[in-house]
Design a protein around this motif. Structure first.
Motif, PDB file in Angstrom:
ATOM      1  N   UNK A   1      33.912 -13.555   7.967  1.00  0.00           N
ATOM      2  CA  UNK A   1      34.079 -14.573   6.933  1.00  0.00           C
ATOM      3  C   UNK A   1      33.292 -14.224   5.671  1.00  0.00           C
ATOM      4  N   UNK A   2      32.115 -13.656   5.831  1.00  0.00           N
ATOM      5  CA  UNK A   2      31.328 -13.229   4.673  1.00  0.00           C
ATOM      6  C   UNK A   2      32.066 -12.117   3.938  1.00  0.00           C
ATOM      7  N   UNK A   3      32.658 -11.208   4.692  1.00  0.00           N
ATOM      8  CA  UNK A   3      33.475 -10.158   4.056  1.00  0.00           C
ATOM      9  C   UNK A   3      34.627 -10.784   3.274  1.00  0.00           C
ATOM     10  N   UNK A   4      35.333 -11.739   3.877  1.00  0.00           N
ATOM     11  CA  UNK A   4      36.457 -12.382   3.178  1.00  0.00           C
ATOM     12  C   UNK A   4      35.977 -13.017   1.877  1.00  0.00           C
ATOM     13  N   UNK A   5      34.804 -13.659   1.925  1.00  0.00           N
ATOM     14  CA  UNK A   5      34.252 -14.292   0.726  1.00  0.00           C
ATOM     15  C   UNK A   5      33.822 -13.260  -0.312  1.00  0.00           C
TER      16      UNK A   5
ATOM     17  N   UNK B   1      48.606  -6.074  14.529  1.00  0.00           N
ATOM     18  CA  UNK B   1      47.559  -5.218  13.970  1.00  0.00           C
ATOM     19  C   UNK B   1      47.416  -3.902  14.730  1.00  0.00           C
ATOM     20  N   UNK B   2      48.183  -3.734  15.780  1.00  0.00           N
ATOM     21  CA  UNK B   2      48.066  -2.544  16.607  1.00  0.00           C
ATOM     22  C   UNK B   2      47.034  -2.740  17.703  1.00  0.00           C
ATOM     23  N   UNK B   3      47.009  -1.835  18.673  1.00  0.00           N
ATOM     24  CA  UNK B   3      46.056  -1.886  19.789  1.00  0.00           C
ATOM     25  C   UNK B   3      46.072  -3.220  20.529  1.00  0.00           C
TER      26      UNK B   3
ATOM     27  N   UNK C   1      39.979  -5.212   8.880  1.00  0.00           N
ATOM     28  CA  UNK C   1      39.743  -6.461   8.175  1.00  0.00           C
ATOM     29  C   UNK C   1      40.737  -6.666   7.030  1.00  0.00           C
ATOM     30  N   UNK C   2      41.205  -5.559   6.451  1.00  0.00           N
ATOM     31  CA  UNK C   2      42.126  -5.673   5.303  1.00  0.00           C
ATOM     32  C   UNK C   2      43.443  -6.340   5.688  1.00  0.00           C
ATOM     33  N   UNK C   3      43.977  -5.981   6.859  1.00  0.00           N
ATOM     34  CA  UNK C   3      45.229  -6.587   7.310  1.00  0.00           C
ATOM     35  C   UNK C   3      45.029  -8.084   7.565  1.00  0.00           C
TER      36      UNK C   3
END
Length: 178
Positions: free
Chosen positions: A27-31, A166-168, A1-3
């Motif tokens: 989106x909640x994490x981003x907020x 992002x890899x994978x 999520x950080x990338x």
């Protein structure tokens, strides 16, 4: 999520649409990381995208982060052909790991074009096929080859601005309006 967070470069006060967002976990994490964001969480499944699911996600992140989340979250149930989101409204439109699930991807990208502000950005974060016909393990839908994804989006009036690996076999594509 950080990338993803770093790539999206959210700014306080932005209004963002997330198409295929389910209950808005990302989106909640981003907020939780950037104050004063407004997210329109759009999906076609009302069992996944609803106020109860969103509130549970908010409570989870507030507990985990040990701080309140002051973002705003609005759930919108769309159709397979349209997000049903307001036109010319959004600073950014996100499609995170759901583009391959769209039954009408061309129509949904055209819809994304219409709901973005003139200087807005479209981000598609997607696992890509390594060969034609490759199937997504989770939903069993075909994945896009990178070239096909870019071609489809560009046919809808967008220009590729940036690609982040992002890899994978997951990439984030950033498009702007032509």
């Amino acid at each position: 999520m950080e990338k993803s967070l770093k790539t999206y470069q959210f700014k306080s006060g932005e209004t963002i649409a997330s198409i295929g967002a389910s209950g808005g976990v990302w989106e909640i994490y981003f907020a939780s990381q950037v104050d004063n964001l407004t997210f329109y969480l759009q999906d076609i499944d009302a069992d996944l995208c609803n106020e109860q699911e969103i509130n549970e996600g908010i409570l989870f992140y507030e507990k985990m982060m040990k701080k309140p989340i002051n973002g705003k979250f609005i759930s919108v149930i769309g159709t397979e052909h349209s997000s049903l989101l307001p036109k010319n409204t959004f600073d950014k439109v996100l499609i995170i790991n759901s583009f391959h699930e769209f039954l009408f991807p061309h129509e949904m990208i055209k819809d994304g074009y219409e709901i973005l502000k003139s200087e807005g950005l479209l981000f598609i974060e997607e696992q890509l096929a390594t060969y034609s016909g490759e199937i997504h393990e989770g939903c069993l839908k075909p994945l896009f080859l990178e070239s096909a994804l870019i071609e489809l989006v560009e046919k809808c009036g967008f220009v590729l601005n940036e690609t982040v690996d992002k890899g994978n076999n997951v990439k984030i594509f950033c498009f702007r309006k032509r």
